[in-house]
Design a protein around this motif. Structure first.
Motif, PDB file in Angstrom:
ATOM      1  N   GLN A 465       0.801  -1.216   0.000  1.00 32.50           N
ATOM      2  CA  GLN A 465       0.000   0.000   0.000  1.00 32.50           C
ATOM      3  C   GLN A 465       0.837   1.272   0.000  1.00 32.50           C
ATOM      4  O   GLN A 465       0.285   2.378  -0.015  1.00 32.50           O
ATOM      5  CB  GLN A 465      -0.980  -0.019   1.178  1.00 32.50           C
ATOM      6  CG  GLN A 465      -2.100  -1.014   0.968  1.00 32.50           C
ATOM      7  CD  GLN A 465      -2.955  -1.254   2.193  1.00 32.50           C
ATOM      8  OE1 GLN A 465      -2.667  -0.745   3.286  1.00 32.50           O
ATOM      9  NE2 GLN A 465      -4.006  -2.050   2.042  1.00 32.50           N
ATOM     10  N   GLN A 466       2.163   1.117  -0.015  1.00 31.05           N
ATOM     11  CA  GLN A 466       3.003   2.288  -0.280  1.00 31.05           C
ATOM     12  C   GLN A 466       2.680   2.859  -1.663  1.00 31.05           C
ATOM     13  O   GLN A 466       2.784   4.065  -1.872  1.00 31.05           O
ATOM     14  CB  GLN A 466       4.482   1.917  -0.164  1.00 31.05           C
ATOM     15  CG  GLN A 466       4.875   1.579   1.272  1.00 31.05           C
ATOM     16  CD  GLN A 466       6.304   1.067   1.385  1.00 31.05           C
ATOM     17  OE1 GLN A 466       7.120   1.655   2.074  1.00 31.05           O
ATOM     18  NE2 GLN A 466       6.609  -0.042   0.719  1.00 31.05           N
ATOM     19  N   TRP A 467       2.272   1.983  -2.590  1.00 31.92           N
ATOM     20  CA  TRP A 467       1.691   2.448  -3.845  1.00 31.92           C
ATOM     21  C   TRP A 467       0.244   2.757  -3.521  1.00 31.92           C
ATOM     22  O   TRP A 467      -0.580   1.872  -3.329  1.00 31.92           O
ATOM     23  CB  TRP A 467       1.822   1.370  -4.930  1.00 31.92           C
ATOM     24  CG  TRP A 467       3.237   1.218  -5.390  1.00 31.92           C
ATOM     25  CD1 TRP A 467       3.852   1.910  -6.383  1.00 31.92           C
ATOM     26  CD2 TRP A 467       4.244   0.328  -4.851  1.00 31.92           C
ATOM     27  NE1 TRP A 467       5.174   1.520  -6.503  1.00 31.92           N
ATOM     28  CE2 TRP A 467       5.435   0.544  -5.579  1.00 31.92           C
ATOM     29  CE3 TRP A 467       4.241  -0.629  -3.842  1.00 31.92           C
ATOM     30  CZ2 TRP A 467       6.599  -0.159  -5.315  1.00 31.92           C
ATOM     31  CZ3 TRP A 467       5.399  -1.329  -3.576  1.00 31.92           C
ATOM     32  CH2 TRP A 467       6.571  -1.089  -4.304  1.00 31.92           C
ATOM     33  N   GLN A 468      -0.083   4.014  -3.444  1.00 34.82           N
ATOM     34  CA  GLN A 468      -1.299   4.476  -2.805  1.00 34.82           C
ATOM     35  C   GLN A 468      -2.559   4.092  -3.576  1.00 34.82           C
ATOM     36  O   GLN A 468      -2.553   4.017  -4.808  1.00 34.82           O
ATOM     37  CB  GLN A 468      -1.232   5.984  -2.637  1.00 34.82           C
ATOM     38  CG  GLN A 468      -0.155   6.419  -1.630  1.00 34.82           C
ATOM     39  CD  GLN A 468      -0.683   6.411  -0.221  1.00 34.82           C
ATOM     40  OE1 GLN A 468      -1.335   7.354   0.225  1.00 34.82           O
ATOM     41  NE2 GLN A 468      -0.400   5.343   0.516  1.00 34.82           N
ATOM     42  N   ARG A 469      -3.623   3.881  -2.802  1.00 33.06           N
ATOM     43  CA  ARG A 469      -4.910   3.532  -3.376  1.00 33.06           C
ATOM     44  C   ARG A 469      -6.023   4.005  -2.459  1.00 33.06           C
ATOM     45  O   ARG A 469      -5.789   4.328  -1.294  1.00 33.06           O
ATOM     46  CB  ARG A 469      -5.020   2.027  -3.627  1.00 33.06           C
ATOM     47  CG  ARG A 469      -5.250   1.126  -2.436  1.00 33.06           C
ATOM     48  CD  ARG A 469      -4.022   0.865  -1.545  1.00 33.06           C
ATOM     49  NE  ARG A 469      -2.852   0.489  -2.286  1.00 33.06           N
ATOM     50  CZ  ARG A 469      -2.602  -0.770  -2.688  1.00 33.06           C
ATOM     51  NH1 ARG A 469      -3.466  -1.729  -2.428  1.00 33.06           N
ATOM     52  NH2 ARG A 469      -1.477  -1.041  -3.319  1.00 33.06           N
ATOM     53  N   THR A 470      -7.240   4.027  -2.996  1.00 33.15           N
ATOM     54  CA  THR A 470      -8.398   4.377  -2.185  1.00 33.15           C
ATOM     55  C   THR A 470      -8.781   3.193  -1.317  1.00 33.15           C
ATOM     56  O   THR A 470      -8.226   2.101  -1.436  1.00 33.15           O
ATOM     57  CB  THR A 470      -9.585   4.775  -3.081  1.00 33.15           C
ATOM     58  OG1 THR A 470      -9.930   3.650  -3.909  1.00 33.15           O
ATOM     59  CG2 THR A 470      -9.226   5.963  -3.967  1.00 33.15           C
ATOM     60  N   ALA A 471      -9.776   3.397  -0.462  1.00 33.29           N
ATOM     61  CA  ALA A 471     -10.200   2.331   0.446  1.00 33.29           C
ATOM     62  C   ALA A 471     -10.699   1.103  -0.314  1.00 33.29           C
ATOM     63  O   ALA A 471     -10.579  -0.028   0.176  1.00 33.29           O
ATOM     64  CB  ALA A 471     -11.297   2.843   1.384  1.00 33.29           C
ATOM     65  N   ASP A 472     -11.236   1.296  -1.528  1.00 33.18           N
ATOM     66  CA  ASP A 472     -11.722   0.153  -2.293  1.00 33.18           C
ATOM     67  C   ASP A 472     -10.642  -0.457  -3.176  1.00 33.18           C
ATOM     68  O   ASP A 472     -10.922  -1.357  -3.982  1.00 33.18           O
ATOM     69  CB  ASP A 472     -12.947   0.529  -3.137  1.00 33.18           C
ATOM     70  CG  ASP A 472     -12.627   1.566  -4.224  1.00 33.18           C
ATOM     71  OD1 ASP A 472     -11.429   1.923  -4.395  1.00 33.18           O
ATOM     72  OD2 ASP A 472     -13.564   2.021  -4.890  1.00 33.18           O
ATOM     73  N   GLY A 473      -9.401   0.025  -3.047  1.00 31.19           N
ATOM     74  CA  GLY A 473      -8.282  -0.570  -3.769  1.00 31.19           C
ATOM     75  C   GLY A 473      -7.952   0.078  -5.095  1.00 31.19           C
ATOM     76  O   GLY A 473      -7.036  -0.370  -5.784  1.00 31.19           O
ATOM     77  N   THR A 474      -8.647   1.144  -5.465  1.00 29.37           N
ATOM     78  CA  THR A 474      -8.383   1.801  -6.736  1.00 29.37           C
ATOM     79  C   THR A 474      -7.075   2.582  -6.658  1.00 29.37           C
ATOM     80  O   THR A 474      -6.925   3.448  -5.793  1.00 29.37           O
ATOM     81  CB  THR A 474      -9.525   2.764  -7.101  1.00 29.37           C
ATOM     82  OG1 THR A 474     -10.753   2.041  -7.134  1.00 29.37           O
ATOM     83  CG2 THR A 474      -9.265   3.411  -8.450  1.00 29.37           C
ATOM     84  N   PRO A 475      -6.113   2.295  -7.534  1.00 36.81           N
ATOM     85  CA  PRO A 475      -4.828   3.007  -7.470  1.00 36.81           C
ATOM     86  C   PRO A 475      -4.994   4.503  -7.690  1.00 36.81           C
ATOM     87  O   PRO A 475      -5.787   4.939  -8.526  1.00 36.81           O
ATOM     88  CB  PRO A 475      -4.022   2.379  -8.616  1.00 36.81           C
ATOM     89  CG  PRO A 475      -4.665   1.060  -8.883  1.00 36.81           C
ATOM     90  CD  PRO A 475      -6.127   1.258  -8.582  1.00 36.81           C
TER      91      PRO A 475
END
Length: 742
Positions: A465-475
């Motif tokens: 998750q250092q590669w950021q995403r929203t709570a639903d997993g969208t990058p």
């Protein structure tokens, strides 16, 4: 009141300057005032700053006040001073040690007209903002998109009569605020879409109904912005190319630029600490433009937009658009010339004297500089010596079972706000002294420290998750798309950013031992990052929500840091890194003796003060033999400054101790001259014995584990594998069944 569609134009003289890229900061803060017929034309002088963050300084704060006063002087009766938010929070010690009250007093003395709420206004919770902070401020905090239990927390807008016309200022804050503050302080608070909220208010202010309050000019102060780095007052063509592309990419900035109603005449940004003064296209109005401005941080710049408004038609033209550098005039001259600057000086002097009493206590010593990247918290995609110190502190201070039994420490890069510098500064008598003020500036948020139990699989997820995403997993595709966690020095891992999203991290080890998927790990961190007590994990590190057995240590971060400094006199910066990026690691088994080529990067903490570039890296096998090397090269950032280091490493696969033809997991270690040692695994098939007459092939026989059904591979189970069988433990993370896990 004007209720018809307004035309927006750039004054002819300014238009020529913009086209030629000539709108640059003048030598002094004040430029020549525009000349208009006051009977037909009103003038509005908009002054803006953002992300002040309580940066009180005896010289610079007075010079900031002087800059504002110089820019007001040409339009003494038609100026508005506006803030984009984050006036307080993450402040320097002078302000933070006094609960940011001196900073608010400074802004009161400057007669700020209105401010948008920033995310840091919520650092101590919504009750602190709507109770204490609002009561201290002589100006309204505007929050069009924020509600508490369904009701607005404060005003959405304020109107001002300026030179006979009405200016409406609407304020909003980033929708990402819940991931940026401690969730315990914002229970019941909703942060809506800022563009939608501003548009709704703008529609009310222009609908022709006096009951709603009408405005001739509408200004949006939105605590959100672009991540694009530009020179101050860059040519408009350059800003259009960079910012236009960023807006077209979507995300929060794109939504602001393309989604805000044409009723909005001027857009001021904040939050990302960037610098721009762009004439952006107005959606739905062919050929029209409007200013989109952000003014850096810490009072370094003051933005200025001068508007001319036709009193009869309501048409608005932009007569000046500039970000002004803070004046370098002497404090004495500014105080003598400007009463507001004199009032600011009095407040700052008193605050500095009070902070000196509180903050000049020696709390520790260091033997070298321990810094955030490039001496700034601006780049949050790099490891740093400061983040590692804090992560070590978390682990060590919470290692006792009574404090939570921490195994490792984790810190978000934005949580480490400043550096511990080695060279002596007043009132230090020698190098290496750490004072209370410096320690507080490094960790200014007063977060409680907690521990939580995470499995190896959840730790792997956290690092992904250092590669950021929203709570639903969208990058995330814009803004800070990668955040580098700081880890205690007993954690290492490998990452490969070229691989698919959520399949980039492998070879996680703690104290040198591989981490299993079901292994339980006690993680120490700050309440903000963990999102404890039912809150939302900070900075989009959603995996913390999966942890169990949350425990409050009873320590706040600053108290823990002071204890750590006291326990460890002479702390030295550690220039080794916790991870490297490695591209080219094989997914499938390789034969002993096979040549491998790996692209290794992030080798050195090159932007931490005092770091030196390694000349070379090498790979050693389990027997200690060097099996590969590569020369290190420096990669520069967009400005040409050194950013990171990389090396092309050529190695030959070995399998020391392996017998027979069965594939074995071989541990190799990548070593650099900075002390870095990162283990990783490669599946190697030992050199084959000659085929026995009439027998099965020793490598590809019927029951061979490499191509049979039970081959143990490099990572988590992907499920049925087309080559290696149904139970192959490949590098993906579907089943999380590999005994060495991550």
């Amino acid at each position: 009141m004007n209720t018809h569609a307004k035309k927006r134009t750039l004054a002819a003289g300014a238009a020529c300057a913009v086209a030629a890229g000539l709108l640059v900061a003048p030598a002094t803060a004040s430029a020549a005032p525009i000349t208009v017929d006051p009977a037909t034309t009103a003038v509005v002088n908009l002054l803006h700053f953002n992300d002040f963050h309580g940066r009180l300084d005896r010289t610079q704060t007075v010079q900031f006040a002087g800059t504002v006063e110089q820019l007001r002087a040409d339009y003494p009766d038609s100026s508005l001073l506006l803030s984009g938010g984050d006036n307080i929070g993450a402040s320097n010690f002078t302000s933070a040690s006094q609960d940011d009250e001196p900073s608010i007093e400074v802004l009161n003395a400057l007669e700020v007209d209105a401010a948008a709420v920033g995310n840091h206004e919520f650092d101590r919770g919504v009750d602190d903002l709507t109770g204490r902070v609002d009561a201290l401020a002589d100006f309204p905090y505007l929050s069009a998109n924020v509600t508490l239990d369904g009701a607005p927390i404060g005003p959405a807008y304020e109107t001002f009569e300026v030179d006979g016309i009405t200016v409406g200022v609407i304020g909003a804050v980033t929708e990402q605020t819940p991931s940026l503050v401690d969730g315990a302080g914002i229970v019941g608070v909703e942060f809506g879409d800022p563009v939608e909220a501003v548009n709704a208010v703008a529609a009310e202010l222009t609908d022709g109904d006096p009951a709603n309050g009408e405005a001739d000019v509408i200004v949006a102060e939105i605590h959100e912005g672009s991540q694009i780095q530009l020179a101050t007052n860059a040519p408009q063509a350059e800003q259009q190319a960079a910012l236009g592309a960023d807006a077209a990419a979507g995300g929060p900035f794109g939504e602001i630029v393309t989604g805000l109603s044409a009723d909005v005449d001027v857009i001021f940004n904040a939050h990302t600490h960037r610098t721009y003064s762009w004439l952006a296209p107005v959606p739905g109005v062919a050929g029209a433009t409007r200013p989109v401005v952000q003014s850096n941080e810490y009072s370094n710049l003051v933005g200025q937009v001068v508007l001319a408004v036709d009193r009869e038609s309501g048409d608005v033209s932009v007569e000046a658009l500039t970000n002004h550098a803070r004046t370098t005039a002497s404090v004495d001259s500014l105080v003598a010339a400007h009463p507001r600057a004199a009032a600011v000086q009095t407040i700052v002097d008193a605050a500095v004297e009070q902070a000196a009493v509180i903050g000049n206590v020696e709390v520790g010593t260091i033997s070298g500089p321990i810094t955030v990247p490039a001496l700034s918290n601006g780049n949050r995609g790099e490891e740093s010596t400061a983040a590692q110190l804090v992560a070590n502190m978390y682990r060590d201070q919470l290692a006792d079972e009574g404090r939570g039994g921490a195994d490792i420490g984790v810190v978000n890069p934005g949580g480490v706000r400043d550096s511990l510098l080695y060279a002596a500064t007043e009132p230090e008598a020698q190098d290496g002294i750490v004072r209370l003020a410096e320690a507080n500036t490094m960790l200014p948020f007063i977060n409680n420290l907690w521990t939580i139990t995470m499995t190896g699989a959840e730790l792997d997820e956290l690092l992904e998750q250092q590669w950021q995403r929203t709570a639903d997993g969208t990058p995330l595709t814009s803004g800070r798309t990668y955040l580098q966690l700081g880890l205690s020095d007993n954690v290492t891992y490998v990452s490969d950013p070229s691989r698919a999203f959520d399949d980039r991290v492998s070879d996680i080890r703690i104290d040198g031992e591989p981490v299993a998927a079901d292994q339980e790990i006690r993680v120490a961190s700050a309440s903000f990052l963990m999102g404890v007590n039912g809150g939302t994990p900070g900075d989009n590190f959603w995996a913390f929500a999966e942890g169990t057995d949350e425990r409050d240590s009873g320590l706040v971060d600053l108290d823990a840091l002071l204890a750590y400094l006291g326990d460890n006199p002479g702390l030295a910066p550690d220039y080794s890194v916790r991870h490297v990026d490695v591209v080219g690691l094989p997914d499938a088994p390789v034969a002993e003796g096979a040549a491998l080529s790996l692209e290794v990067s992030q080798i050195d903490r090159i932007r931490s003060l005092g770091a030196e570039v390694s000349a070379a890296v090498e790979v050693v096998d389990a027997a200690g033999a060097v099996i590969g090397t590569g020369a290190v090269e420096i990669v520069a950032d967009a400005t040409g400054a050194p950013l990171s280091t990389t090396a092309q490493v050529e190695l030959v696969a070995t399998a020391p101790g392996a017998t027979g033809a069965e594939a074995t997991e071989q541990t190799y270690t990548l070593r650099a001259e900075n002390g870095t040692a990162i283990p990783f695994e490669v599946t190697v098939v030992p050199a084959a014995e000659p085929e026995a007459p009439g027998g099965g092939h020793p490598v590809f026989g019927d029951e061979h584990p490499v191509h049979g059904d039970d081959h143990p591979g490099r990572g988590f189970d992907r499920g049925s594998h087309p080559v290696f069988g149904d139970d192959h433990q490949g590098k993906g993370k579907g089943g999380k069944g590999d005994p060495r896990a991550v």
